[in-house]
Design an enzyme around this catalytic site. Sequence first.
Site, PDB file in Angstrom:
ATOM      1  CB  CYS A 121      -0.935  -0.007   1.206  1.00  0.00           C
ATOM      2  SG  CYS A 121      -2.013  -1.434   1.196  1.00  0.00           S
TER       3      CYS A 121
ATOM      4  CG  HIS B  28      -3.054   3.314   2.914  1.00  0.00           C
ATOM      5  ND1 HIS B  28      -3.679   3.137   1.694  1.00  0.00           N
ATOM      6  CD2 HIS B  28      -3.081   2.096   3.528  1.00  0.00           C
ATOM      7  CE1 HIS B  28      -4.058   1.875   1.585  1.00  0.00           C
ATOM      8  NE2 HIS B  28      -3.717   1.225   2.682  1.00  0.00           N
TER       9      HIS B  28
ATOM     10  CG  ASN C  83      -6.891  -0.828   1.675  1.00  0.00           C
ATOM     11  OD1 ASN C  83      -6.239  -0.274   0.800  1.00  0.00           O
ATOM     12  ND2 ASN C  83      -6.332  -1.483   2.677  1.00  0.00           N
TER      13      ASN C  83
HETATM   14  N1  COA Z   1     -18.815  -9.118   9.221  1.00  0.00           N
HETATM   15  C1  COA Z   1     -19.257  -9.511  10.425  1.00  0.00           C
HETATM   16  N2  COA Z   1     -18.445 -10.012  11.378  1.00  0.00           N
HETATM   17  C2  COA Z   1     -17.144 -10.127  11.076  1.00  0.00           C
HETATM   18  C3  COA Z   1     -16.622  -9.740   9.826  1.00  0.00           C
HETATM   19  C4  COA Z   1     -17.520  -9.220   8.864  1.00  0.00           C
HETATM   20  N3  COA Z   1     -17.126  -8.799   7.662  1.00  0.00           N
HETATM   21  N4  COA Z   1     -15.287  -9.952   9.837  1.00  0.00           N
HETATM   22  C5  COA Z   1     -14.966 -10.452  11.031  1.00  0.00           C
HETATM   23  N5  COA Z   1     -16.092 -10.561  11.794  1.00  0.00           N
HETATM   24  C6  COA Z   1     -16.216 -11.046  13.156  1.00  0.00           C
HETATM   25  C7  COA Z   1     -15.086 -11.944  13.578  1.00  0.00           C
HETATM   26  O1  COA Z   1     -15.321 -13.272  13.162  1.00  0.00           O
HETATM   27  C8  COA Z   1     -15.106 -11.794  15.086  1.00  0.00           C
HETATM   28  O2  COA Z   1     -16.115 -12.606  15.603  1.00  0.00           O
HETATM   29  P1  COA Z   1     -15.940 -13.331  17.044  1.00  0.00           P
HETATM   30  O3  COA Z   1     -15.792 -12.199  18.034  1.00  0.00           O
HETATM   31  O4  COA Z   1     -17.201 -14.088  17.183  1.00  0.00           O
HETATM   32  O5  COA Z   1     -14.711 -14.173  16.921  1.00  0.00           O
HETATM   33  C9  COA Z   1     -15.537 -10.344  15.294  1.00  0.00           C
HETATM   34  O6  COA Z   1     -16.148  -9.940  14.053  1.00  0.00           O
HETATM   35  C10 COA Z   1     -14.404  -9.393  15.636  1.00  0.00           C
HETATM   36  O7  COA Z   1     -13.367  -9.620  14.723  1.00  0.00           O
HETATM   37  P2  COA Z   1     -12.017  -8.817  14.836  1.00  0.00           P
HETATM   38  O8  COA Z   1     -11.118  -9.279  13.733  1.00  0.00           O
HETATM   39  O9  COA Z   1     -11.497  -8.892  16.213  1.00  0.00           O
HETATM   40  O10 COA Z   1     -12.546  -7.320  14.531  1.00  0.00           O
HETATM   41  P3  COA Z   1     -11.753  -5.963  14.553  1.00  0.00           P
HETATM   42  O11 COA Z   1     -12.462  -5.002  15.389  1.00  0.00           O
HETATM   43  O12 COA Z   1     -10.272  -6.128  14.751  1.00  0.00           O
HETATM   44  O13 COA Z   1     -11.955  -5.472  13.033  1.00  0.00           O
HETATM   45  C11 COA Z   1     -10.747  -5.301  10.967  1.00  0.00           C
HETATM   46  C12 COA Z   1     -11.430  -6.239  11.965  1.00  0.00           C
HETATM   47  C13 COA Z   1     -10.119  -6.168   9.862  1.00  0.00           C
HETATM   48  C14 COA Z   1     -11.805  -4.394  10.371  1.00  0.00           C
HETATM   49  C15 COA Z   1      -9.664  -4.439  11.695  1.00  0.00           C
HETATM   50  O14 COA Z   1      -8.854  -5.250  12.488  1.00  0.00           O
HETATM   51  C16 COA Z   1      -8.812  -3.689  10.700  1.00  0.00           C
HETATM   52  O15 COA Z   1      -9.279  -2.852   9.953  1.00  0.00           O
HETATM   53  N6  COA Z   1      -7.503  -3.927  10.720  1.00  0.00           N
HETATM   54  C17 COA Z   1      -6.592  -3.276   9.796  1.00  0.00           C
HETATM   55  C18 COA Z   1      -6.686  -3.933   8.463  1.00  0.00           C
HETATM   56  C19 COA Z   1      -6.057  -3.121   7.376  1.00  0.00           C
HETATM   57  O16 COA Z   1      -6.191  -1.948   7.329  1.00  0.00           O
HETATM   58  N7  COA Z   1      -5.364  -3.808   6.463  1.00  0.00           N
HETATM   59  C20 COA Z   1      -4.782  -3.230   5.322  1.00  0.00           C
HETATM   60  C21 COA Z   1      -3.507  -2.561   5.667  1.00  0.00           C
HETATM   61  S1  COA Z   1      -2.812  -1.843   4.262  1.00  0.00           S
END
Ligand code: COA
Length: 320
Positions: free
Chosen positions: A111, A247, A277
């Site tokens: 990215c 970003h 993204n």
């Molecule tokens: N819809 C509904 N539920 C979802 C889901 C979706 N699309 N994706 C994951 N979940 C669920 C998970 O299974 C988990 O369930 P559980 O509690 O029963 O196990 C719950 O939601 C929480 O998941 P978690 O991964 O802990 O959520 P989070 O608050 O960390 O959010 C992201 C997840 C990916 C949105 C967040 O971590 C993020 O944005 N990280 C950075 C990613 C990024 O920017 N990457 C690119 C970098 S260039």
Amino acid sequence: MRIIGTGSALPKKIVSNDMLSEFLDTSDEWITARTGIKTRHIITEERFEELATEAAGRALDASGLSPDDIDYIICSNVSNLYITPHLSSLIQGNLGIKGPNCPTMDVNAACVGFVHSLDLCDALLSTGRARNILLVAAEECTRFCDWNDRNCTVLFGDGAGAVVVTRGDNLLASRLTSVPMPDVIVYKNPMEATPYESGEGIDTRQPLVMKGREVFRMAVTSASRDINRMVADAGLTLADIDHFLLHQANLRINEAIRDNLKVPEERFPTNVQRFGNTSSASIPLLLDEGVREGRIKRGDTLLLSAFGAGFVTGTMILKY
Ligand code: COA
């Protein structure tokens, strides 16, 4: 270096969170609360290289140069249909830039690819290797996605942004970093097991896997630290920066960085809500939007900041 033209292009198909929740176990409420994303543009009818060429053509038009004035093309790209030929040579052909004196190359720095490439442009221009460079960041992120997997699919969109840069002294500061952390965001080539090794031509593609929470934490910490350090090293204060172009991965990441820096919202534009993204295309998309809407004006001070797989970061201060 100095940016003299910007352009961008997005696929026509807009996919809302509700459309995703028709076939994934997710909801508009979850995606909005965790990421701020409401819609993303996805390549369906158009060809990826045409989209990249459209963005490049717009940047070229805005620069006032002709195709023959371009003597270097660099493309930042992580994923698209072609592994070879490289995207920048396809764009060269599409724009009718004949060559042979116009080298082309692609850069993959996840990215952060646009910021890395802009830094490279400065090196090429200041050592006299090029006079006018076309830099395109084009991404087909939806190619990463396993459309049965709600974890990553909801985060990404496709798009392209481009700039034309020429010689000048508008770059005030630049810092690129890389720390090997190979398992935080991983997307492996479909050819990992060849038909010879596997015995059959099976599809071994593995969708993108990501340690979301870890990436979130590292993004907020590294960007807040790098921005503060870079502004101080350049002898500036945060108040001297007119636009923070970060970003666009997750609205919550950007809000956390903005909270750390205590910068007003109007100097921190976002479009992740509409585009998701788009990897290295996200900053040039944001830049072009600001320029075309008249918010970003000549002489304004811009701070670019990106983070991504690797783990890599790039921060830059420049005059527009
Ligand atoms: N819809 C509904 N539920 C979802 C889901 C979706 N699309 N994706 C994951 N979940 C669920 C998970 O299974 C988990 O369930 P559980 O509690 O029963 O196990 C719950 O939601 C929480 O998941 P978690 O991964 O802990 O959520 P989070 O608050 O960390 O959010 C992201 C997840 C990916 C949105 C967040 O971590 C993020 O944005 N990280 C950075 C990613 C990024 O920017 N990457 C690119 C970098 S260039």
